[in-house]
Design an enzyme around this catalytic site. Structure first.
Site, short mmCIF file in Angstrom:
data_model
loop_
_atom_site.label_atom_id
_atom_site.label_comp_id
_atom_site.label_asym_id
_atom_site.label_seq_id
_atom_site.Cartn_x
_atom_site.Cartn_y
_atom_site.Cartn_z
N SER A 1 0.84 -1.19 0.00
CA SER A 1 0.00 0.00 0.00
C SER A 1 0.87 1.24 0.00
CB SER A 1 -0.92 0.00 1.22
OG SER A 1 -1.67 -1.21 1.27
N CYS B 1 -4.56 -2.35 0.56
CA CYS B 1 -5.00 -3.71 0.25
C CYS B 1 -5.36 -4.40 1.55
CB CYS B 1 -3.92 -4.49 -0.47
SG CYS B 1 -3.49 -3.85 -2.10
N HIS C 1 0.97 15.52 -3.63
CA HIS C 1 1.65 16.46 -4.52
C HIS C 1 0.92 17.79 -4.43
CE1 HIS C 1 3.70 13.01 -6.31
NE2 HIS C 1 2.52 12.44 -6.43
#
EC number: 4.1.1.50
Length: 270
Positions: free
Chosen positions: A117, A145, A122
Site C-alpha cells: 500500500s 489492500c 503532490h
C-alpha cells in the site's frame, strides 16, 4: 444498491481487494500585484512544504495502523512539494475492525490490515499573472489492500487543510474469495463518501455525488457554502478597496470556485 455486509465473510486466504481514495483540495485567494503573489507562494511553501506534508501522511499512516516502510520527499523550485510513503500491514486484532459507515476519527489509534500500500501527496501552487487569482491545489492518494478502507483517513485529511473545494474519488478494485470459492468485489457497505464525513464538514460544504454502484466507483464534490471576502484576500483586506472593486474581486473569486467545482470554464461576469 449494494448488498449489506452485516456478517463476516470467511475468506480463502488474504483479502486482496484494493481500495483507493483520491482526495483533491483547492484553496483560492486574491493576491493583487507581484509582491503579494510572491508572499502568497512563500506562505504556501512554508505551510505545505515536504516536511509538513510528511508529518500529515505519517499521521494518516498511524491513524489506519500501518507500518511505514519508506518515505521519499522533495521540495521544488519555484514552488510545490511531493511526498511518497510506502506502507505495510502490522499485527491486528481483526475483531476490532468494523464495517459501519461513518466518519473516520481524528488522530487516534485505528487498527488495520495493509500490504503493498502507499500514500502520496503532490502540491500545485499557481497564480494568474493578470487577474490576481491564486489557487493552491493538493492531490492526495491513499491506496490500501486488505480489510481496511482509506476512507477511515478522510475525516482527518479534510481537517488538515483549509479547503474551498474538495473533490474525492473512491474505487474498490479486484476481488477476494470466500471459502466456498465465491468472489466478493467489495467487502463493506457504502452508499456515498458523504457517509464517512463528520457533521461539521457536512454543515460547512455543499455536496454533490456522482456514483456508479455497479462499478464500485464513488465520486463526491464539495464547495464551501459561506463566502466572506476577507477570507480570500492576501496581503490586503476588503476595506483597502472601494465597494465597487471589492465586488469585482468577489465575482472573480466566486467564478474561479465554480469553474473548478463544475470542471468547466464559465462566461465572465459583466
Amino acid at each position: 444498491m449494494l448488498a449489506r455486509h452485516n456478517k463476516r465473510i470467511k475468506l480463502h486466504g488474504f483479502n486482496n481487494l484494493t481500495k483507493s481514495l483520491s482526495f483533491n483540495i483547492y484553496d483560492i485567494c486574491y493576491a493583487s500585484g507581484e509582491r503579494h503573489r510572491d508572499e502568497y507562494i512563500a506562505y504556501i511553501d512554508e505551510a505545505y512544504n515536504a516536511a509538513r506534508l510528511t508529518q500529515i501522511l505519517t499521521d494518516v499512516a498511524q491513524l489506519i495502523g500501518a507500518n511505514i516502510l519508506d518515505i521519499s520527499r522533495q521540495d521544488y523550485d519555484p514552488q510545490g512539494a511531493s511526498v511518497t510513503m510506502l506502507i505495510s500491514e502490522e499485527p491486528v486484532a481483526t475483531e476490532r475492525i468494523g464495517y459501519t459507515e461513518g466518519p473516520g476519527p481524528l488522530p487516534e489509534t485505528v487498527l488495520a490490515h495493509l500490504d503493498k500500500s502507499h500514500i502520496t501527496v503532490h502540491t500545485y501552487p499557481e497564480s494568474h499573472p493578470e487577474g490576481g487569482i491564486a489557487t493552491f491545489r493538493a492531490d492526495i492518494d491513499v491506496s490500501t489492500c486488505g480489510r481496511i478502507s482509506p476512507l477511515r483517513a478522510l475525516n482527518y485529511l479534510i481537517h488538515s487543510f483549509e479547503s474551498d473545494i474538495v473533490i474525492m474519488d473512491y474505487r474498490v478494485r479486484g476481488f477476494t474469495r470466500d471459502i466456498r470459492g465465491k468472489k466478493h468485489f467489495i467487502d463493506h457497505k457504502i452508499n456515498s463518501i458523504q457517509d464517512f464525513l463528520s457533521r461539521d464538514t457536512k454543515d460547512k460544504y455543499q455536496m454533490v455525488d456522482v456514483n456508479v454502484y455497479q462499478e464500485y466507483l464513488f465520486h463526491t464534490k464539495m464547495v464551501l457554502k459561506d463566502f466572506d471576502l476577507d477570507n480570500y484576500m492576501f496581503g490586503l483586506g476588503k476595506e483597502d478597496y472601494s465597494a465597487r472593486e471589492a465586488g469585482r474581486i468577489a465575482k472573480l473569486l466566486k467564478r474561479e470556485m465554480m469553474e473548478i467545482f463544475y470542471g468547466k470554464n464559465m462566461s465572465r461576469a459583466p
